[in-house]
Design a protein around this motif. Structure first.
Motif, PDB file in Angstrom:
ATOM      1  N   TRP A   1       0.878  -1.213   0.004  1.00  0.00           N
ATOM      2  CA  TRP A   1       0.052  -0.112   0.007  1.00  0.00           C
ATOM      3  C   TRP A   1       0.994   1.198   0.020  1.00  0.00           C
ATOM      4  N   PHE A   2       0.301   2.416  -0.706  1.00  0.00           N
ATOM      5  CA  PHE A   2       0.905   3.481  -0.731  1.00  0.00           C
ATOM      6  C   PHE A   2      -0.163   4.329  -0.419  1.00  0.00           C
ATOM      7  N   ASP A   3      -0.263   4.806   0.954  1.00  0.00           N
ATOM      8  CA  ASP A   3      -1.587   5.483   1.504  1.00  0.00           C
ATOM      9  C   ASP A   3      -1.434   7.040   1.109  1.00  0.00           C
ATOM     10  N   GLN A   4      -0.386   7.514   0.924  1.00  0.00           N
ATOM     11  CA  GLN A   4      -0.331   8.917   0.708  1.00  0.00           C
ATOM     12  C   GLN A   4      -0.251   9.460  -0.586  1.00  0.00           C
ATOM     13  N   PRO A   5      -1.137  10.525  -0.781  1.00  0.00           N
ATOM     14  CA  PRO A   5      -1.194  11.128  -2.331  1.00  0.00           C
ATOM     15  C   PRO A   5       0.231  11.286  -2.705  1.00  0.00           C
ATOM     16  N   ARG A   6       0.407  11.215  -3.975  1.00  0.00           N
ATOM     17  CA  ARG A   6       1.474  11.226  -4.803  1.00  0.00           C
ATOM     18  C   ARG A   6       1.427  12.247  -6.044  1.00  0.00           C
TER      19      ARG A   6
ATOM     20  N   ARG B   1      -4.236   2.367  -8.855  1.00  0.00           N
ATOM     21  CA  ARG B   1      -3.808   3.687  -8.557  1.00  0.00           C
ATOM     22  C   ARG B   1      -4.976   4.799  -8.417  1.00  0.00           C
ATOM     23  N   ARG B   2      -5.197   5.349  -7.287  1.00  0.00           N
ATOM     24  CA  ARG B   2      -6.320   6.281  -7.254  1.00  0.00           C
ATOM     25  C   ARG B   2      -5.900   7.808  -7.988  1.00  0.00           C
TER      26      ARG B   2
ATOM     27  N   ASP C   1      -5.482  10.797  -6.949  1.00  0.00           N
ATOM     28  CA  ASP C   1      -4.358  11.326  -5.994  1.00  0.00           C
ATOM     29  C   ASP C   1      -3.132  11.025  -6.017  1.00  0.00           C
TER      30      ASP C   1
ATOM     31  N   SER D   1      -2.314   7.877  -4.547  1.00  0.00           N
ATOM     32  CA  SER D   1      -2.174   6.673  -3.679  1.00  0.00           C
ATOM     33  C   SER D   1      -2.724   5.310  -4.265  1.00  0.00           C
ATOM     34  N   GLY D   2      -2.357   4.314  -3.754  1.00  0.00           N
ATOM     35  CA  GLY D   2      -2.832   2.985  -4.410  1.00  0.00           C
ATOM     36  C   GLY D   2      -2.289   1.914  -3.713  1.00  0.00           C
TER      37      GLY D   2
ATOM     38  N   ASP E   1       3.687   2.274   2.693  1.00  0.00           N
ATOM     39  CA  ASP E   1       3.405   2.551   3.909  1.00  0.00           C
ATOM     40  C   ASP E   1       2.959   0.969   4.626  1.00  0.00           C
TER      41      ASP E   1
END
Length: 111
Positions: A7-12, A45-46, A48, A50-51, A88
């Motif tokens: 998981w990559f919770d933070q917006p990038r 991927r969202r 924002d 994140s994904g 994350d």
């Protein structure tokens, strides 16, 4: 079968996503291409940035080998580690149910 969820919770932002895409294409995918037992992976991927990345392998050991292969790579010229902060959360889970719909379609069982 096992799944590796990363998981990559933070917006990038666009710069960070470009760095991630470059790393995946030019460093990570070549590093894991020859790892035995890796079946497939999906990147979700969202909007924002994140994904989650989902890797599917025959065994849990194969997923550990994928991770080791990625961590053994050196950054390529021009890669900025500040743009690649890492995941994350990471989890490995057994796959309890799987249905290969593409194979079912290919056999003519579904239309």
């Amino acid at each position: 079968m096992y799944a590796h969820l990363v998981w990559f919770d933070q917006p990038r932002n666009a710069t960070e996503l470009a760095a991630v895409d470059f790393a995946r294409t030019h460093r990570i995918e070549p590093a894991v291409a020859t790892v035995p037992g890796l079946l497939d992976f999906y990147e979700l991927r969202r909007a924002d940035g994140s994904g989650v990345v989902i890797g599917i392998a025959e065994t849990e050991e194969a997923l550990h080998a994928v991770r080791a292969a990625i961590l053994a790579t050196d950054l390529l010229p021009g890669e900025d580690p500040a743009l690649l902060p890492g995941a994350d959360r990471v989890e490995i889970c057994p796959v309890l149910t799987h249905r290969d719909r593409a194979a079912i379609y290919a056999q003519g069982a579904l239309s």
